[in-house]
Design an enzyme around this catalytic site. Structure first.
Site, PDB file in Angstrom:
ATOM      1  N   ASN A  39       2.414 -26.972  14.329  1.00  0.00           N
ATOM      2  CA  ASN A  39       1.583 -28.161  14.147  1.00  0.00           C
ATOM      3  C   ASN A  39       2.131 -29.066  13.049  1.00  0.00           C
ATOM      4  OD1 ASN A  39      -0.601 -29.721  14.774  1.00  0.00           O
ATOM      5  ND2 ASN A  39      -2.154 -28.359  13.894  1.00  0.00           N
ATOM      6  N   ARG A 149     -17.679 -18.471  13.450  1.00  0.00           N
ATOM      7  CA  ARG A 149     -17.093 -18.913  12.197  1.00  0.00           C
ATOM      8  C   ARG A 149     -17.845 -20.138  11.734  1.00  0.00           C
ATOM      9  NH1 ARG A 149     -11.132 -21.579  10.898  1.00  0.00           N
ATOM     10  NH2 ARG A 149     -12.145 -23.597  11.044  1.00  0.00           N
ATOM     11  N   TYR A 161     -11.910 -29.218   4.893  1.00  0.00           N
ATOM     12  CA  TYR A 161     -11.246 -28.449   5.943  1.00  0.00           C
ATOM     13  C   TYR A 161     -12.278 -27.893   6.941  1.00  0.00           C
ATOM     14  CZ  TYR A 161      -9.643 -24.674   8.651  1.00  0.00           C
ATOM     15  OH  TYR A 161      -9.419 -23.878   9.740  1.00  0.00           O
ATOM     16  N   ASP A 212     -13.650 -19.464   6.792  1.00  0.00           N
ATOM     17  CA  ASP A 212     -12.245 -19.678   6.426  1.00  0.00           C
ATOM     18  C   ASP A 212     -12.186 -20.468   5.121  1.00  0.00           C
ATOM     19  OD1 ASP A 212      -9.539 -20.182   6.342  1.00  0.00           O
ATOM     20  OD2 ASP A 212      -9.395 -20.859   8.435  1.00  0.00           O
ATOM     21  N   HIS A 214      -9.350 -21.206   3.660  1.00  0.00           N
ATOM     22  CA  HIS A 214      -8.133 -22.014   3.830  1.00  0.00           C
ATOM     23  C   HIS A 214      -7.292 -22.127   2.560  1.00  0.00           C
ATOM     24  CE1 HIS A 214      -5.951 -24.862   6.548  1.00  0.00           C
ATOM     25  NE2 HIS A 214      -6.435 -23.980   7.400  1.00  0.00           N
ATOM     26  N   GLU A 238     -11.704 -15.474   5.241  1.00  0.00           N
ATOM     27  CA  GLU A 238     -10.315 -15.687   5.691  1.00  0.00           C
ATOM     28  C   GLU A 238      -9.524 -16.494   4.679  1.00  0.00           C
ATOM     29  OE1 GLU A 238     -10.229 -17.191   9.644  1.00  0.00           O
ATOM     30  OE2 GLU A 238      -8.392 -18.327   9.314  1.00  0.00           O
ATOM     31  N   GLU A 264      -2.310 -16.193   9.086  1.00  0.00           N
ATOM     32  CA  GLU A 264      -1.945 -17.144  10.145  1.00  0.00           C
ATOM     33  C   GLU A 264      -0.662 -17.905   9.831  1.00  0.00           C
ATOM     34  OE1 GLU A 264      -5.704 -19.354  10.031  1.00  0.00           O
ATOM     35  OE2 GLU A 264      -4.593 -21.092   9.345  1.00  0.00           O
ATOM     36  N   ARG A 285      -3.789 -11.650  10.702  1.00  0.00           N
ATOM     37  CA  ARG A 285      -4.043 -12.785  11.615  1.00  0.00           C
ATOM     38  C   ARG A 285      -2.798 -13.446  12.184  1.00  0.00           C
ATOM     39  NH1 ARG A 285      -7.912 -15.529  12.813  1.00  0.00           N
ATOM     40  NH2 ARG A 285      -7.178 -17.501  11.955  1.00  0.00           N
ATOM     41  N   HIS A 314      -4.688 -15.627  15.019  1.00  0.00           N
ATOM     42  CA  HIS A 314      -5.001 -17.046  14.922  1.00  0.00           C
ATOM     43  C   HIS A 314      -5.116 -17.638  16.334  1.00  0.00           C
ATOM     44  CE1 HIS A 314      -3.389 -21.025  12.947  1.00  0.00           C
ATOM     45  NE2 HIS A 314      -4.691 -20.942  12.862  1.00  0.00           N
ATOM     46  N   ASP A 318      -4.043 -25.700  18.224  1.00  0.00           N
ATOM     47  CA  ASP A 318      -2.591 -25.902  18.170  1.00  0.00           C
ATOM     48  C   ASP A 318      -1.807 -24.670  18.599  1.00  0.00           C
ATOM     49  OD1 ASP A 318      -3.943 -25.698  15.397  1.00  0.00           O
ATOM     50  OD2 ASP A 318      -1.948 -24.932  14.935  1.00  0.00           O
ATOM     51  N   GLU A 341      -9.483 -15.154  17.808  1.00  0.00           N
ATOM     52  CA  GLU A 341     -10.060 -16.482  17.574  1.00  0.00           C
ATOM     53  C   GLU A 341      -9.876 -17.339  18.833  1.00  0.00           C
ATOM     54  OE1 GLU A 341      -8.006 -18.874  14.634  1.00  0.00           O
ATOM     55  OE2 GLU A 341      -9.708 -20.235  14.411  1.00  0.00           O
ATOM     56  N   TRP A 404      -3.851 -27.021   1.108  1.00  0.00           N
ATOM     57  CA  TRP A 404      -4.819 -27.550   2.076  1.00  0.00           C
ATOM     58  C   TRP A 404      -5.430 -26.388   2.849  1.00  0.00           C
ATOM     59  CZ3 TRP A 404      -4.457 -27.508   7.598  1.00  0.00           C
ATOM     60  CH2 TRP A 404      -5.578 -28.115   8.217  1.00  0.00           C
TER      61      TRP A 404
HETATM   62  C1  CS2 Z   1      -7.172 -22.437  10.985  1.00  0.00           C
HETATM   63  C2  CS2 Z   1      -6.517 -23.560  11.655  1.00  0.00           C
HETATM   64  O1  CS2 Z   1      -8.075 -21.656  12.960  1.00  0.00           O
HETATM   65  C3  CS2 Z   1      -7.898 -21.424  11.778  1.00  0.00           C
HETATM   66  O2  CS2 Z   1      -8.272 -20.432  11.209  1.00  0.00           O
HETATM   67  O3  CS2 Z   1      -6.959 -22.130   9.695  1.00  0.00           O
HETATM   68  O4  CS2 Z   1      -7.459 -24.557  11.934  1.00  0.00           O
HETATM   69  C4  CS2 Z   1      -5.317 -24.167  10.940  1.00  0.00           C
HETATM   70  O5  CS2 Z   1      -5.725 -24.969   9.886  1.00  0.00           O
HETATM   71  C5  CS2 Z   1      -4.513 -24.973  11.909  1.00  0.00           C
HETATM   72  O6  CS2 Z   1      -4.239 -24.203  13.030  1.00  0.00           O
HETATM   73  C6  CS2 Z   1      -3.214 -25.449  11.313  1.00  0.00           C
HETATM   74  O7  CS2 Z   1      -2.415 -26.000  12.300  1.00  0.00           O
HETATM   75 MG    MG Z   2      -7.574 -20.108   9.302  1.00  0.00          MG
END
Ligand code: CS2
Ligand code: MG
Length: 404
Positions: A39, A149, A161, A212, A214, A238, A264, A285, A314, A318, A341, A404
Site C-alpha cells: 500500500n 474490532r 487512524y 488496533d 497502530h 494490536e 502486520e 499477524r 492481517h 489493501d 481479519e 502512523w
Molecule cells: C491495519 C491496516 O487492518 C489493520 O489492522 O492496521 O488498516 C493498515 O493500516 C493498512 O493495511 C496499511 O496499509
Molecule cells: Mg493493524
C-alpha cells in the site's frame, strides 16, 4: 515440457483502490495468481517483479515451489524488506495456485486438509463517538459476526487512524502526497479505556473485542493501557508499540495479561523470532502478501505453534482478494490459526477478483474450486486507472513526526 512457466504478467490496476497482481501462465495454459500490493508503494514492487523476478521465472518448473522461493530469496543476495518479500510472496502464491489447478485440488487440501469446519473472522466497527460506534457494532452482530474490532475518534483530534467521516474506512487514497494527521497520545490514553469499557457493557460477555493501537505507544504507555483495559476482557490489543523493537514487548508483557497481537508489517520469520520464541505476544499477524507467501507463513506459524502463539493474519482492503483466499485456505488447514481479519472490500473489488471464498454465518469459507479459487476480470484491471495513493503520516502537536 508443457508445464513450464511461459508468461509472467504484472497487473497494476485500480478497481476502487490500487492493487498489484502477478499472473503466471504455463505453456499448457494453467494460470496462477499472486498479490503483490504494498500500500502506497505499488510501483516499486511492480518494477521489482517486472524487471528482476519475471525474467527469471520464464521456463522454470512451477512445481518446484520451495526451490523457487529459495532461489528468489537466497539467490538475490539482498535479504528481506517489504518490496522483495511481497514479490517473492506473489510468486509463491501463484505457484501454489498452479499446483492446485494442475492437481484439481483446492489449496487447503494440498496444505494438509481441513482442521476446522469454518474459520473465525472479525469485522471493523468505527465511529467518531460512542453512539456511531455502537451502531456499527450492532450491525456486525446482526450480520452474525462474533468478533469486532472497535476504533473511535479522540477528543481534540481531527483525523484518527481507523476512522473516517463515512461508514467505510480506507487507509490510503487521499491524494498525491500523504495526508498529515496530528496525534496526541495523552488524549488517546485518557479516552480509549472508557470507550472499550462502554462497548463491553453494551455487547455483554460473548463478543470478542479487538482494538488496533497502530504502533503509537511507548512500552510503558502500552503496559498502562493493557492494564487499564484488563476488566474489558479484550480479545487483543494490536500493535501497541512499533513492532521492530521486539524486546519492548517484554516490558509490556510484565505488566499486563491483556492479549497482544503484532506483526502486520513484518516480512520474515526473523522479524518475529524473538517475539515468538520468548512468548512475548499471543497472536502473530503476518500476511501472506507481505511475508513471503504461503511457504514462508507456514514456517512462521510452525514456530508459533511450538511456542503457544496463534496465527491471526492481517486482512485489510489493501490485502487483495487473492491474498485473502491464500490466507483462508491456510487458516482452514493450520491448527494454531485463530482468526482472520476481514475488513471487506468495495463491490468493484469483488467483481474485479471473482472468488470462491465467502462468508457464511459470520465465518469464512475457502470454497472448493481448484487452487485459490480466485480469477481476474481483465476488463476491471486497466493500468490507466492507477493513481498514486499514500498512507497518511502523523505528527505530534509540536510537529515531530511519529508512527502512523
Ligand atoms: C491495519 C491496516 O487492518 C489493520 O489492522 O492496521 O488498516 C493498515 O493500516 C493498512 O493495511 C496499511 O496499509
Ligand atoms: Mg493493524
Amino acid at each position: 515440457m508443457s508445464d513450464l512457466i511461459e508468461r509472467v504478467e504484472v497487473l497494476v490496476s485500480r478497481p476502487a483502490r490500487n492493487y498489484v497482481t502477478l499472473r503466471l501462465t504455463t505453456r499448457d495454459g494453467i494460470v496462477g495468481l499472486g498479490d503483490a500490493t504494498v500500500n502506497g508503494r505499488e510501483l516499486a514492487v511492480a518494477s521489482y517483479l517486472r524487471d528482476h523476478v519475471g525474467p527469471l521465472l520464464i521456463g522454470r518448473d512451477p512445481g518446484r515451489i520451495e526451490d523457487v522461493w529459495q532461489y528468489l530469496y537466497r539467490g538475490v543476495y539482498w535479504r528481506r524488506g517489504p518490496i522483495g518479500m511481497a514479490a517473492i510472496g506473489a510468486v509463491d502464491v501463484a505457484l501454489w495456485d498452479i499446483l492446485g489447478k494442475r492437481t484439481g485440488q483446492p489449496l487447503y487440501a494440498l496444505l494438509g486438509g481441513r482442521v476446522r469446519d469454518r474459520l473465525a473472522t472479525y469485522r471493523h466497527a468505527l465511529g467518531w463517538d460512542l453512539p456511531a460506534l455502537l451502531e456499527q457494532v450492532d450491525a456486525h452482530r446482526e450480520a452474525g459476526f462474533d468478533n469486532i474490532r472497535v476504533q473511535t475518534g479522540v477528543p481534540g483530534l481531527d483525523i484518527v487512524y481507523g476512522i473516517s467521516s463515512g461508514p467505510v474506512y480506507e487507509p490510503a487514497g487521499r491524494g498525491a502526497a500523504p495526508v498529515e494527521e496530528t496525534w496526541d497520545t495523552d488524549s488517546y490514553l485518557r479516552h480509549i479505556p472508557g470507550v472499550l469499557a462502554a462497548v463491553r457493557e453494551h455487547v455483554g460477555d460473548s463478543v470478542g473485542l479487538l482494538h488496533d493501537v497502530h504502533h503509537r505507544l511507548t512500552p510503558i504507555q502500552a503496559a498502562r493501557l493493557g492494564k487499564a483495559v484488563e476488566p474489558v476482557g479484550m480479545y487483543w490489543l494490536e500493535d501497541v508499540t512499533p513492532a521492530e523493537d521486539q524486546e519492548a514487548l517484554r516490558l509490556v508483557r510484565q505488566h499486563t495479561t491483556t492479549p497482544l497481537a503484532i506483526g502486520e508489517v513484518f516480512n520474515t520469520v526473523w522479524d518475529c523470532q524473538q517475539l515468538i520464541s520468548n512468548r512475548l505476544i499471543d497472536y502473530i499477524r503476518v500476511a501472506v502478501v507481505h511475508a513471503g507467501g504461503i511457504s514462508h507463513l507456514r514456517k512462521i506459524f510452525a514456530l508459533a505453534e511450538v511456542h503457544g502463539v496463534q496465527a491471526a493474519p492481517h486482512g485489510p482492503s489493501d490485502v487483495s482478494p487473492v491474498s485473502l483466499a491464500a490466507s483462508i485456505h491456510l487458516g482452514i488447514a493450520t491448527h494454531n490459526f485463530a482468526i482472520q481479519e476481514y475488513m471487506g472490500y468495495p463491490d468493484l473489488v469483488h467483481e474485479a477478483f471473482p472468488h470462491a471464498w465467502h462468508v457464511a454465518e459470520g465465518h469464512l469459507q475457502p470454497g472448493d474450486e481448484p487452487g485459490l479459487g480466485v480469477s481476474i476480470d481483465d476488463d476491471l484491471h486497466n493500468p490507466e486507472d492507477y493513481e498514486p495513493a499514500y498512507l497518511p503520516v502523523a505528527r505530534r502537536r509540536d510537529g515531530t513526526l511519529t508512527d502512523w
